[in-house]
Design a protein around this motif. Structure first.
Motif, PDB file in Angstrom:
ATOM      1  N   ILE A  85       0.837  -1.196   0.000  1.00  0.00           N
ATOM      2  CA  ILE A  85       0.000   0.000   0.000  1.00  0.00           C
ATOM      3  C   ILE A  85       0.875   1.249   0.000  1.00  0.00           C
ATOM      4  O   ILE A  85       2.085   1.194   0.217  1.00  0.00           O
ATOM      5  N   CYS A  86       0.248   2.376  -0.243  1.00  0.00           N
ATOM      6  CA  CYS A  86       0.927   3.654  -0.377  1.00  0.00           C
ATOM      7  C   CYS A  86       1.890   3.929   0.784  1.00  0.00           C
ATOM      8  O   CYS A  86       1.513   3.804   1.954  1.00  0.00           O
ATOM      9  N   THR A 121      -6.915   5.084  -2.385  1.00  0.00           N
ATOM     10  CA  THR A 121      -6.280   4.617  -1.150  1.00  0.00           C
ATOM     11  C   THR A 121      -6.753   5.459   0.034  1.00  0.00           C
ATOM     12  O   THR A 121      -6.910   4.952   1.146  1.00  0.00           O
ATOM     13  N   TRP A 125      -7.418   4.708   4.098  1.00  0.00           N
ATOM     14  CA  TRP A 125      -6.381   5.358   4.906  1.00  0.00           C
ATOM     15  C   TRP A 125      -7.020   6.350   5.876  1.00  0.00           C
ATOM     16  O   TRP A 125      -6.813   6.270   7.093  1.00  0.00           O
TER      17      TRP A 125
END
Length: 413
Positions: A85-86, A121, A125
């Protein structure tokens, strides 16, 4: 006043960055509300409600640039967040646990304000942030624009969310929106964005007075100060400095000549900013523009929520491939670009996946060379200095070959 006017834009940039973070920490200490927000959100609403705002993406980039990201990434991955993920998200979630960065501290938020026009995302998040911290979340769902233009239906849908966000902010603060103040923030946003565009447009001059890597640094302030007098002052000053350099025929560097002009497509590799810059400079390659400047060019009619809706959902990352192809084609023409350097950013799945198709289209349409290198915006483990330099060398060789063909008249200019 004379002392203030004597500041260079880089000095002012540093002062305003410090002022931004110090002001946020002071607001928290005084019990004033603090929001965490995504980078391209309609933060005019927050400013009009006197809510101090901090941007986790800016903060994560600063941490990455100071080579401090890994302790926060490891903290987040230890909590179960995947390395896929980011990395901005992982740095930020790790900071929520550790609550201190040598690079810069930020106050914990009282409100989360998220807009999905940059990626999806942020849906999970920022939702996770709100749940973990037990604070409210205001979410603006901005659908991806599969059509070339932003549709009327999308505009209507987002306008409704803007109106609802205002109601949510009124509930959160306990006071009504001051629409006169909102109009002032909209006016300032427009004026600041105009100076941002005028400054970054100096990359069109040959040689360019603009070193494109400076744009990465100034970008932090177009994120957090679009609707402030300070941001307006900074970008106007930067424009004037670049104008003077252009009039004097100066290029981007004092110690090297601009030999090649490229677009950098994608987010910077913050932990390797120096390496990526110095490698390009070594070969005389200047990044004269990117797809970034247009993303923060948020201009619309004051008091027009429909215009605000269209503007905020219309940034490059939220538009279809045809739009992306046309934008890059126009940048290549307008800025005299000779090559494209694509950053295949592990963190940014949308930009990463689309860059291969954009590369194919641009090669076919514009006939200029391009290369793709692997990296990440804040996770230092993904980038290879050797691979990066090899790709830059390949790009230089192709651009030089094109120059030679033009000199012989064998390639259309």
């Amino acid at each position: 006043m004379a002392e203030e006017n004597a500041l260079t834009s880089k000095q002012l940039l540093n002062e305003l960055t410090a002022k931004h973070y110090e002001g946020a920490l002071q607001a928290k200490a005084e019990g004033k509300p603090v929001a965490w927000a995504t980078s391209i959100c309609p933060d005019e609403l927050l400013a009009a409600m006197d809510i101090t705002t901090v941007y986790p993406e800016n903060h994560a980039a600063a941490i990455g640039a100071r080579k401090e990201a890994m302790k926060f990434i490891e903290q987040a991955e230890g909590d179960g967040y995947s390395s896929d993920i980011c990395s901005y998200a992982r740095v930020n979630m790790g900071y929520v646990d550790l609550k201190h960065a040598d690079a810069q501290d930020i106050p914990m938020p009282d409100l989360i304000f998220s807009s999905t026009n940059i990626c999806h995302t942020v849906l999970k998040w920022y939702e996770n942030l709100a749940k973990k911290l037990h604070i409210p979340l205001i979410l603006l769902d901005m659908p991806f624009n599969h059509t070339y233009e932003v549709s009327d239906n999308a505009t209507k849908y987002i306008r409704g969310q803007l109106e609802n966000a205002i109601r949510q902010l009124e509930d959160f603060t306990g006071h009504r929106m001051d629409y006169d103040k909102l109009a002032e923030k909209m006016d300032m946003n427009n004026a600041t964005c105009e100076w941002w565009k005028k400054a970054t447009d100096w990359g069109k001059v040959n040689p360019s007075p603009l070193n494109g890597f400076d744009m990465f640094n100034y970008m932090a302030l177009i994120v957090c100060m679009r609707n402030s007098e300070d941001g307006h002052k900074l970008f106007k000053l930067w424009y004037e400095e670049l104008k003077q350099k252009a009039e004097e025929g100066k290029g981007p560097w004092n110690s090297a000549e601009e030999k090649y002009r490229i677009i950098w497509d994608g987010i910077a590799c913050w932990p390797h900013l120096s390496t990526t810059f110095k490698t390009l400079k070594k070969y005389g390659v200047n990044m004269v523009t990117s797809t970034y400047p247009s993303s923060w060019y948020k201009v619309y009619e004051t008091n027009d929520l429909d215009g605000m809706a269209r503007s905020y959902t219309g940034n490059y990352a939220n538009r279809n491939l045809d739009f992306g192809e046309d934008l890059m084609s126009s940048l290549i023409k307008d800025f005299g670009v000779e090559g494209v350097l694509f950053h295949s950013n592990r963190s940014c799945k949308l930009m990463d996946f689309r860059c291969y198709e954009v590369q194919r289209r641009i090669t076919d349409k514009m006939g200029i060379p391009s290369v793709i290198f692997d990296g990440d915006q804040t996770d230092p483990r993904v980038f290879s200095e050797a691979q990066y330099e090899t790709r830059v060398q390949a790009l230089v060789e192709m651009m030089e070959k094109n120059k030679e063909l033009k000199r012989r008249g064998d390639l259309d200019v």
